[in-house]
Design a protein around this motif. Structure first.
Motif, PDB file in Angstrom:
ATOM      1  N   LYS A  75       0.830  -1.205   0.000  1.00 20.38           N
ATOM      2  CA  LYS A  75       0.000   0.000   0.000  1.00 20.38           C
ATOM      3  C   LYS A  75       0.867   1.258   0.000  1.00 20.38           C
ATOM      4  CE  LYS A  75      -3.943  -2.241   2.142  1.00 20.38           C
ATOM      5  NZ  LYS A  75      -4.743  -2.418   3.350  1.00 20.38           N
ATOM      6  N   ALA A  76       1.984   1.233   0.725  1.00 22.26           N
ATOM      7  CA  ALA A  76       2.894   2.376   0.745  1.00 22.26           C
ATOM      8  C   ALA A  76       3.517   2.582  -0.638  1.00 22.26           C
ATOM      9  CB  ALA A  76       3.974   2.174   1.799  1.00 22.26           C
ATOM     10  N   ALA A  77       3.900   1.487  -1.301  1.00 16.35           N
ATOM     11  CA  ALA A  77       4.484   1.585  -2.647  1.00 16.35           C
ATOM     12  C   ALA A  77       3.459   2.134  -3.636  1.00 16.35           C
ATOM     13  CB  ALA A  77       4.985   0.220  -3.106  1.00 16.35           C
ATOM     14  N   GLN A  78       2.206   1.703  -3.508  1.00 20.43           N
ATOM     15  CA  GLN A  78       1.150   2.220  -4.386  1.00 20.43           C
ATOM     16  C   GLN A  78       0.973   3.714  -4.176  1.00 20.43           C
ATOM     17  OE1 GLN A  78      -2.179  -0.309  -3.264  1.00 20.43           O
ATOM     18  NE2 GLN A  78      -2.221  -1.108  -5.347  1.00 20.43           N
ATOM     19  N   SER A  79       0.994   4.124  -2.932  1.00 19.23           N
ATOM     20  CA  SER A  79       0.820   5.533  -2.609  1.00 19.23           C
ATOM     21  C   SER A  79       1.958   6.371  -3.185  1.00 19.23           C
ATOM     22  CB  SER A  79       0.753   5.705  -1.092  1.00 19.23           C
ATOM     23  OG  SER A  79       0.623   7.064  -0.762  1.00 19.23           O
ATOM     24  N   ARG A  80       3.198   5.880  -3.028  1.00 16.15           N
ATOM     25  CA  ARG A  80       4.345   6.599  -3.579  1.00 16.15           C
ATOM     26  C   ARG A  80       4.259   6.675  -5.102  1.00 16.15           C
ATOM     27  NH1 ARG A  80       7.017   3.525   0.332  1.00 16.15           N
ATOM     28  NH2 ARG A  80       7.714   2.044  -1.238  1.00 16.15           N
ATOM     29  N   ALA A  81       3.825   5.588  -5.742  1.00 17.33           N
ATOM     30  CA  ALA A  81       3.716   5.563  -7.202  1.00 17.33           C
ATOM     31  C   ALA A  81       2.639   6.533  -7.686  1.00 17.33           C
ATOM     32  CB  ALA A  81       3.422   4.152  -7.688  1.00 17.33           C
ATOM     33  N   SER A  82       1.528   6.592  -6.969  1.00 18.30           N
ATOM     34  CA  SER A  82       0.453   7.485  -7.408  1.00 18.30           C
ATOM     35  C   SER A  82       0.836   8.945  -7.217  1.00 18.30           C
ATOM     36  CB  SER A  82      -0.854   7.164  -6.681  1.00 18.30           C
ATOM     37  OG  SER A  82      -0.738   7.454  -5.308  1.00 18.30           O
ATOM     38  N   ILE A  83       1.679   9.233  -6.243  1.00 11.06           N
ATOM     39  CA  ILE A  83       2.156  10.608  -6.037  1.00 11.06           C
ATOM     40  C   ILE A  83       3.225  10.949  -7.071  1.00 11.06           C
ATOM     41  CG2 ILE A  83       3.493  12.072  -4.463  1.00 11.06           C
ATOM     42  CD1 ILE A  83       2.020  10.594  -2.161  1.00 11.06           C
TER      43      ILE A  83
END
Length: 102
Positions: A75-83
């Motif tokens: 979930k943290a990686a997804q968040s970083r990717a979306s930002i």
């Protein structure tokens, strides 16, 4: 580097593959997939994003259902990717505006 190889993929624990991982599924930072989950050529497994969202109803599922501690990394990686995506697009737009005319 974390256990994630790519967004949505997790590296399989080599010790688990040998039957010798002392950390166990809930503490190891690498995947401990069920026999029904196939590993990719690069030694990773595809993460079931439905399971991460709490809504996989496939039985058996052919994707890896990560334990909670690995779900947090995903979930943290997804968040970083979306930002990062909008930021990268903005940087490309700005760099094309600053191209000198020759």
């Amino acid at each position: 580097m974390t256990s994630m190889t790519l967004l949505g993929g997790a590296r399989v624990c080599r010790e688990f593959q040998r039957g010798a991982c002392k950390r166990g599924e809930t503490e190891c930072r690498f995947a401990h997939p069920l026999e029904t989950v196939q590993a990719n050529e690069d030694g990773s497994v595809t993460v079931c994003m439905d399971a991460v969202k709490g809504r996989c109803n496939r039985d058996p599922c052919r994707y890896f259902h990560p334990p909670l501690h690995l779900q947090a990394h995903i979930k943290a990686a997804q968040s970083r990717a979306s930002i990062a995506q909008p930021i990268a697009a903005t940087q490309v737009q700005r760099s094309s505006c600053n191209t000198p005319i020759t």
